[in-house]
Scaffold this motif. Sequence first.
Motif, short mmCIF file in Angstrom:
data_model
loop_
_atom_site.label_atom_id
_atom_site.label_comp_id
_atom_site.label_asym_id
_atom_site.label_seq_id
_atom_site.Cartn_x
_atom_site.Cartn_y
_atom_site.Cartn_z
N ASN A 115 -20.95 -42.92 -1.44
CA ASN A 115 -19.67 -42.86 -2.63
C ASN A 115 -18.24 -41.86 -1.55
O ASN A 115 -18.60 -41.00 -1.14
CB ASN A 115 -20.34 -41.73 -3.72
CG ASN A 115 -21.17 -42.76 -3.82
OD1 ASN A 115 -20.90 -44.07 -4.70
ND2 ASN A 115 -22.29 -41.52 -5.05
N THR A 148 -15.88 -51.22 -6.06
CA THR A 148 -16.14 -49.85 -6.54
C THR A 148 -17.67 -50.54 -7.71
O THR A 148 -18.37 -51.63 -7.36
CB THR A 148 -14.83 -50.20 -7.40
OG1 THR A 148 -15.08 -51.97 -8.28
CG2 THR A 148 -13.77 -49.83 -7.43
N SER A 149 -17.35 -50.18 -8.63
CA SER A 149 -18.79 -50.95 -9.22
C SER A 149 -18.62 -52.32 -10.10
O SER A 149 -20.12 -52.68 -10.68
CB SER A 149 -19.09 -49.61 -10.77
OG SER A 149 -18.04 -49.44 -11.48
N HIS A 273 -12.84 -43.95 -7.16
CA HIS A 273 -14.30 -43.74 -6.98
C HIS A 273 -14.30 -45.34 -6.23
O HIS A 273 -14.65 -45.72 -7.00
CB HIS A 273 -15.14 -43.41 -8.06
CG HIS A 273 -14.24 -41.91 -8.84
ND1 HIS A 273 -14.41 -40.98 -7.62
CD2 HIS A 273 -15.01 -41.72 -10.03
CE1 HIS A 273 -14.76 -40.22 -8.55
NE2 HIS A 273 -14.77 -40.22 -9.56
N MET A 275 -17.13 -47.04 -3.45
CA MET A 275 -18.42 -47.11 -2.68
C MET A 275 -17.99 -48.00 -1.43
O MET A 275 -18.25 -48.90 -1.19
CB MET A 275 -19.85 -47.63 -2.96
CG MET A 275 -20.03 -46.82 -5.16
SD MET A 275 -21.44 -47.78 -5.02
CE MET A 275 -20.35 -49.20 -5.84
#
Length: 290
Positions: A115, A148-149, A273, A275
Amino acid sequence: MNKRLIILLVSIIILVALIGFSIRSRDQLTWPEQFIKDTTGWVQTLVSRPAHYVAGFIDNVRDLQNTYEENKELKSKVQNLAMLEAEVQGLQKEKDELSAVLKEKKSLSDYEPMNATVFRRNSDRWNELLTINKGSRNGVKKNMAVMTSSGLIGKIKSVSSGTATVQLLSSEDPTNRISAVIQGDKKKKLSTVFGLVVDYDKESKQLIMQWTEEQEPKKVKVEKGQFVTTSGMGGVFPKGLLIGKVVKVEPVEDGLTKKAYIEPAAQFYYIEHVMIVKTPGQQVEEEDGL
Protein backbone atom coordinates in the motif's frame (compact mmCIF):
# COMPACT_ATOMS: atom_id res chain seq x y z
CA MET A 1 -81.98 26.16 55.90
CA ASN A 2 -85.12 24.64 54.41
CA LYS A 3 -84.60 26.61 51.19
CA ARG A 4 -80.97 25.50 50.93
CA LEU A 5 -81.93 21.91 51.54
CA ILE A 6 -84.63 22.07 48.89
CA ILE A 7 -82.18 23.62 46.36
CA LEU A 8 -79.60 20.92 47.11
CA LEU A 9 -82.14 18.13 46.63
CA VAL A 10 -83.39 19.64 43.37
CA SER A 11 -79.80 19.98 42.12
CA ILE A 12 -79.09 16.35 42.94
CA ILE A 13 -82.25 15.24 41.14
CA ILE A 14 -81.31 17.29 38.05
CA LEU A 15 -77.74 15.92 38.08
CA VAL A 16 -78.95 12.33 38.34
CA ALA A 17 -81.39 12.97 35.51
CA LEU A 18 -78.63 14.41 33.30
CA ILE A 19 -76.33 11.46 34.03
CA GLY A 20 -79.09 9.02 33.22
CA PHE A 21 -79.91 10.92 30.06
CA SER A 22 -76.27 10.93 28.91
CA ILE A 23 -75.58 7.24 29.53
CA ARG A 24 -78.70 5.87 27.93
CA SER A 25 -78.51 4.39 24.46
CA ARG A 26 -79.23 7.05 21.81
CA ASP A 27 -79.23 7.07 18.06
CA GLN A 28 -78.43 10.78 17.77
CA LEU A 29 -76.29 13.22 19.70
CA THR A 30 -77.60 16.44 21.09
CA TRP A 31 -76.62 19.63 19.28
CA PRO A 32 -74.13 20.70 22.02
CA GLU A 33 -72.46 17.30 21.78
CA GLN A 34 -72.41 17.49 18.00
CA PHE A 35 -70.95 21.02 18.13
CA ILE A 36 -68.21 20.02 20.58
CA LYS A 37 -67.37 16.84 18.65
CA ASP A 38 -67.24 18.62 15.26
CA THR A 39 -65.15 21.46 16.66
CA THR A 40 -62.72 19.04 18.31
CA GLY A 41 -62.41 16.99 15.11
CA TRP A 42 -61.74 20.10 13.00
CA VAL A 43 -59.04 21.32 15.41
CA GLN A 44 -57.41 17.88 15.45
CA THR A 45 -57.40 17.77 11.64
CA LEU A 46 -55.95 21.28 11.46
CA VAL A 47 -53.11 20.32 13.80
CA SER A 48 -52.48 16.79 12.58
CA ARG A 49 -52.05 17.59 8.86
CA PRO A 50 -48.97 19.84 9.30
CA ALA A 51 -47.60 17.43 11.88
CA HIS A 52 -47.98 14.50 9.47
CA TYR A 53 -46.42 16.57 6.67
CA VAL A 54 -43.38 17.46 8.79
CA ALA A 55 -43.01 13.87 9.97
CA GLY A 56 -43.29 12.61 6.39
CA PHE A 57 -40.69 15.15 5.20
CA ILE A 58 -38.24 14.03 7.91
CA ASP A 59 -38.81 10.38 6.96
CA ASN A 60 -38.16 11.21 3.28
CA VAL A 61 -34.90 12.98 4.17
CA ARG A 62 -33.81 9.96 6.19
CA ASP A 63 -34.73 7.65 3.31
CA LEU A 64 -32.66 9.80 0.91
CA GLN A 65 -29.68 9.65 3.25
CA ASN A 66 -30.02 5.88 3.55
CA THR A 67 -30.39 5.56 -0.24
CA TYR A 68 -27.23 7.62 -0.80
CA GLU A 69 -25.21 5.46 1.58
CA GLU A 70 -26.60 2.26 0.06
CA ASN A 71 -25.84 3.53 -3.47
CA LYS A 72 -22.28 4.39 -2.44
CA GLU A 73 -21.81 0.94 -0.95
CA LEU A 74 -23.31 -0.76 -4.02
CA LYS A 75 -20.95 1.13 -6.37
CA SER A 76 -18.01 -0.08 -4.34
CA LYS A 77 -19.32 -3.65 -4.47
CA VAL A 78 -19.86 -3.44 -8.27
CA GLN A 79 -16.23 -2.38 -8.78
CA ASN A 80 -15.00 -5.22 -6.59
CA LEU A 81 -17.33 -7.64 -8.38
CA ALA A 82 -15.78 -6.80 -11.77
CA MET A 83 -12.31 -7.51 -10.40
CA LEU A 84 -13.44 -10.75 -8.80
CA GLU A 85 -15.18 -11.90 -11.98
CA ALA A 86 -12.05 -11.27 -14.05
CA GLU A 87 -9.90 -12.97 -11.43
CA VAL A 88 -12.19 -16.02 -11.32
CA GLN A 89 -12.04 -16.41 -15.10
CA GLY A 90 -8.25 -16.15 -15.04
CA LEU A 91 -7.88 -18.56 -12.11
CA GLN A 92 -10.20 -21.11 -13.71
CA LYS A 93 -8.14 -21.13 -16.88
CA GLU A 94 -4.94 -21.30 -14.86
CA LYS A 95 -6.31 -24.19 -12.83
CA ASP A 96 -7.00 -26.15 -16.02
CA GLU A 97 -3.47 -25.51 -17.25
CA LEU A 98 -1.82 -26.36 -13.91
CA SER A 99 -3.74 -29.60 -13.58
CA ALA A 100 -1.84 -30.87 -16.61
CA VAL A 101 1.51 -29.86 -15.12
CA LEU A 102 1.75 -31.34 -11.61
CA LYS A 103 5.26 -30.02 -10.99
CA GLU A 104 4.11 -26.39 -11.31
CA LYS A 105 4.53 -24.80 -7.87
CA LYS A 106 4.12 -21.05 -8.37
CA SER A 107 1.60 -19.11 -10.37
CA LEU A 108 2.24 -16.02 -12.47
CA SER A 109 -0.77 -14.46 -10.75
CA ASP A 110 0.84 -14.63 -7.28
CA TYR A 111 1.88 -11.21 -6.03
CA GLU A 112 2.42 -9.19 -2.89
CA PRO A 113 0.55 -5.85 -2.71
CA MET A 114 2.24 -2.91 -1.01
CA ASN A 115 0.00 0.00 0.00
CA ALA A 116 1.06 3.57 -0.76
CA THR A 117 -0.42 7.07 -0.75
CA VAL A 118 -0.33 9.66 -3.53
CA PHE A 119 1.06 12.95 -2.23
CA ARG A 120 1.95 14.89 -5.38
CA ARG A 121 0.70 15.35 -8.95
CA ASN A 122 1.99 17.81 -11.51
CA SER A 123 -0.87 19.92 -12.91
CA ASP A 124 0.89 20.08 -16.32
CA ARG A 125 1.13 16.27 -16.49
CA TRP A 126 -1.90 15.32 -14.40
CA ASN A 127 -2.91 12.43 -16.68
CA GLU A 128 0.64 11.08 -16.98
CA LEU A 129 2.51 11.02 -13.66
CA LEU A 130 1.94 10.93 -9.91
CA THR A 131 4.26 10.56 -6.91
CA ILE A 132 3.76 8.12 -4.04
CA ASN A 133 5.27 7.89 -0.55
CA LYS A 134 7.12 4.57 -0.97
CA GLY A 135 10.60 4.15 -2.46
CA SER A 136 13.59 1.86 -2.79
CA ARG A 137 14.00 1.44 0.97
CA ASN A 138 10.51 -0.11 0.96
CA GLY A 139 11.46 -2.53 -1.83
CA VAL A 140 9.94 -0.54 -4.70
CA LYS A 141 11.65 -1.02 -8.07
CA LYS A 142 11.29 0.42 -11.54
CA ASN A 143 8.57 -1.13 -13.76
CA MET A 144 6.56 -2.64 -10.90
CA ALA A 145 2.82 -2.60 -11.58
CA VAL A 146 0.63 -0.11 -9.69
CA MET A 147 -3.12 -0.47 -9.22
CA THR A 148 -6.11 0.71 -7.18
CA SER A 149 -8.91 -1.41 -5.76
CA SER A 150 -10.63 -1.10 -9.16
CA GLY A 151 -7.80 -2.17 -11.46
CA LEU A 152 -4.39 -1.43 -13.02
CA ILE A 153 -3.41 2.25 -13.36
CA GLY A 154 0.25 2.14 -14.44
CA LYS A 155 3.81 1.24 -13.49
CA ILE A 156 6.74 2.58 -11.49
CA LYS A 157 8.75 4.91 -13.76
CA SER A 158 11.48 6.04 -11.38
CA VAL A 159 12.44 5.42 -7.74
CA SER A 160 14.23 7.38 -5.03
CA SER A 161 14.92 6.34 -1.45
CA GLY A 162 11.56 7.41 0.00
CA THR A 163 9.36 8.14 -3.04
CA ALA A 164 8.52 6.76 -6.47
CA THR A 165 7.00 8.19 -9.65
CA VAL A 166 4.12 6.29 -11.26
CA GLN A 167 3.51 6.50 -14.99
CA LEU A 168 -0.22 6.15 -15.68
CA LEU A 169 -1.74 4.10 -18.50
CA SER A 170 -3.18 7.41 -19.79
CA SER A 171 0.35 8.70 -20.46
CA GLU A 172 1.25 9.76 -24.02
CA ASP A 173 4.59 7.94 -23.82
CA PRO A 174 4.70 5.55 -26.86
CA THR A 175 6.95 3.13 -24.96
CA ASN A 176 4.35 2.72 -22.20
CA ARG A 177 3.08 -0.69 -23.36
CA ILE A 178 1.39 -3.45 -21.39
CA SER A 179 1.31 -7.13 -22.37
CA ALA A 180 -2.40 -7.98 -22.11
CA VAL A 181 -4.95 -10.68 -22.89
CA ILE A 182 -8.61 -10.51 -23.77
CA GLN A 183 -10.11 -13.33 -21.74
CA GLY A 184 -12.16 -15.83 -23.70
CA ASP A 185 -15.19 -17.83 -22.68
CA LYS A 186 -15.69 -21.32 -24.15
CA LYS A 187 -19.35 -21.42 -23.18
CA LYS A 188 -20.05 -18.20 -25.07
CA LYS A 189 -17.58 -19.18 -27.85
CA LEU A 190 -15.45 -16.07 -27.20
CA SER A 191 -11.76 -16.37 -28.08
CA THR A 192 -8.73 -15.54 -25.95
CA VAL A 193 -6.52 -12.96 -27.69
CA PHE A 194 -3.03 -11.81 -26.65
CA GLY A 195 -1.74 -8.37 -27.55
CA LEU A 196 -0.36 -5.06 -26.28
CA VAL A 197 -2.05 -2.04 -24.75
CA VAL A 198 -0.28 0.61 -26.82
CA ASP A 199 -2.18 3.89 -26.50
CA TYR A 200 -4.81 5.98 -24.71
CA ASP A 201 -7.55 7.91 -26.51
CA LYS A 202 -8.10 11.18 -24.61
CA GLU A 203 -11.41 11.95 -26.31
CA SER A 204 -13.13 8.67 -25.46
CA LYS A 205 -10.94 8.10 -22.35
CA GLN A 206 -10.34 4.54 -23.50
CA LEU A 207 -7.23 2.38 -23.79
CA ILE A 208 -6.28 0.88 -27.16
CA MET A 209 -5.06 -2.71 -27.46
CA GLN A 210 -3.59 -4.11 -30.69
CA TRP A 211 -2.75 -7.57 -31.98
CA THR A 212 -1.69 -9.04 -35.32
CA GLU A 213 -3.23 -11.85 -37.37
CA GLU A 214 -0.45 -14.16 -36.16
CA GLN A 215 -1.60 -13.61 -32.57
CA GLU A 216 -5.24 -14.11 -33.51
CA PRO A 217 -6.82 -17.57 -33.24
CA LYS A 218 -8.78 -18.86 -36.21
CA LYS A 219 -12.36 -17.60 -36.42
CA VAL A 220 -11.67 -15.19 -33.58
CA LYS A 221 -14.67 -13.67 -31.88
CA VAL A 222 -14.16 -10.72 -29.56
CA GLU A 223 -17.23 -8.96 -28.23
CA LYS A 224 -18.10 -5.97 -26.10
CA GLY A 225 -17.85 -6.69 -22.39
CA GLN A 226 -14.96 -9.19 -22.44
CA PHE A 227 -12.45 -8.65 -19.64
CA VAL A 228 -8.89 -7.51 -20.41
CA THR A 229 -6.13 -8.41 -17.94
CA THR A 230 -2.36 -8.48 -17.86
CA SER A 231 -1.04 -11.62 -19.55
CA GLY A 232 2.10 -12.12 -17.45
CA MET A 233 4.05 -12.65 -20.68
CA GLY A 234 6.05 -9.42 -20.43
CA GLY A 235 8.19 -10.76 -17.61
CA VAL A 236 7.39 -7.82 -15.32
CA PHE A 237 3.70 -7.58 -14.51
CA PRO A 238 2.04 -10.57 -12.82
CA LYS A 239 -0.75 -12.32 -14.63
CA GLY A 240 -4.41 -11.48 -14.10
CA LEU A 241 -4.39 -7.79 -13.08
CA LEU A 242 -7.63 -6.27 -14.32
CA ILE A 243 -7.17 -3.58 -16.99
CA GLY A 244 -10.75 -3.09 -18.20
CA LYS A 245 -13.49 -4.28 -20.55
CA VAL A 246 -13.72 -4.32 -24.33
CA VAL A 247 -15.96 -1.59 -25.75
CA LYS A 248 -15.50 -2.22 -29.48
CA VAL A 249 -13.17 -3.93 -31.97
CA GLU A 250 -12.12 -2.64 -35.38
CA PRO A 251 -9.37 -3.35 -37.95
CA VAL A 252 -6.33 -1.10 -38.36
CA GLU A 253 -5.68 0.58 -41.73
CA ASP A 254 -2.81 -1.78 -42.62
CA GLY A 255 -5.29 -4.68 -42.69
CA LEU A 256 -2.91 -6.92 -40.75
CA THR A 257 -3.68 -5.63 -37.29
CA LYS A 258 -6.79 -5.30 -35.19
CA LYS A 259 -7.43 -3.05 -32.24
CA ALA A 260 -9.86 -3.03 -29.35
CA TYR A 261 -11.03 -0.01 -27.42
CA ILE A 262 -11.01 -0.77 -23.70
CA GLU A 263 -12.89 1.02 -20.95
CA PRO A 264 -10.41 1.18 -18.02
CA ALA A 265 -11.50 -0.55 -14.83
CA ALA A 266 -9.85 2.20 -12.75
CA GLN A 267 -10.25 5.93 -13.26
CA PHE A 268 -7.06 8.00 -13.63
CA TYR A 269 -8.21 11.47 -12.58
CA TYR A 270 -8.74 11.15 -8.82
CA ILE A 271 -6.32 8.74 -7.18
CA GLU A 272 -5.49 8.86 -3.48
CA HIS A 273 -4.39 5.39 -2.43
CA VAL A 274 -2.61 2.77 -4.58
CA MET A 275 -1.13 -0.71 -4.35
CA ILE A 276 2.34 -1.52 -5.69
CA VAL A 277 2.34 -5.06 -7.05
CA LYS A 278 5.40 -7.20 -6.37
CA THR A 279 5.75 -10.80 -7.47
CA PRO A 280 7.59 -12.98 -4.91
CA GLY A 281 11.24 -13.23 -5.95
CA GLN A 282 10.67 -10.75 -8.76
CA GLN A 283 13.73 -9.27 -10.40
CA VAL A 284 12.43 -6.24 -12.27
CA GLU A 285 14.40 -5.47 -15.38
CA GLU A 286 15.22 -1.93 -16.39
CA GLU A 287 13.25 -2.02 -19.63
CA ASP A 288 10.19 -0.42 -21.17
CA GLY A 289 8.50 -3.43 -22.74
CA LEU A 290 6.02 -5.08 -20.40
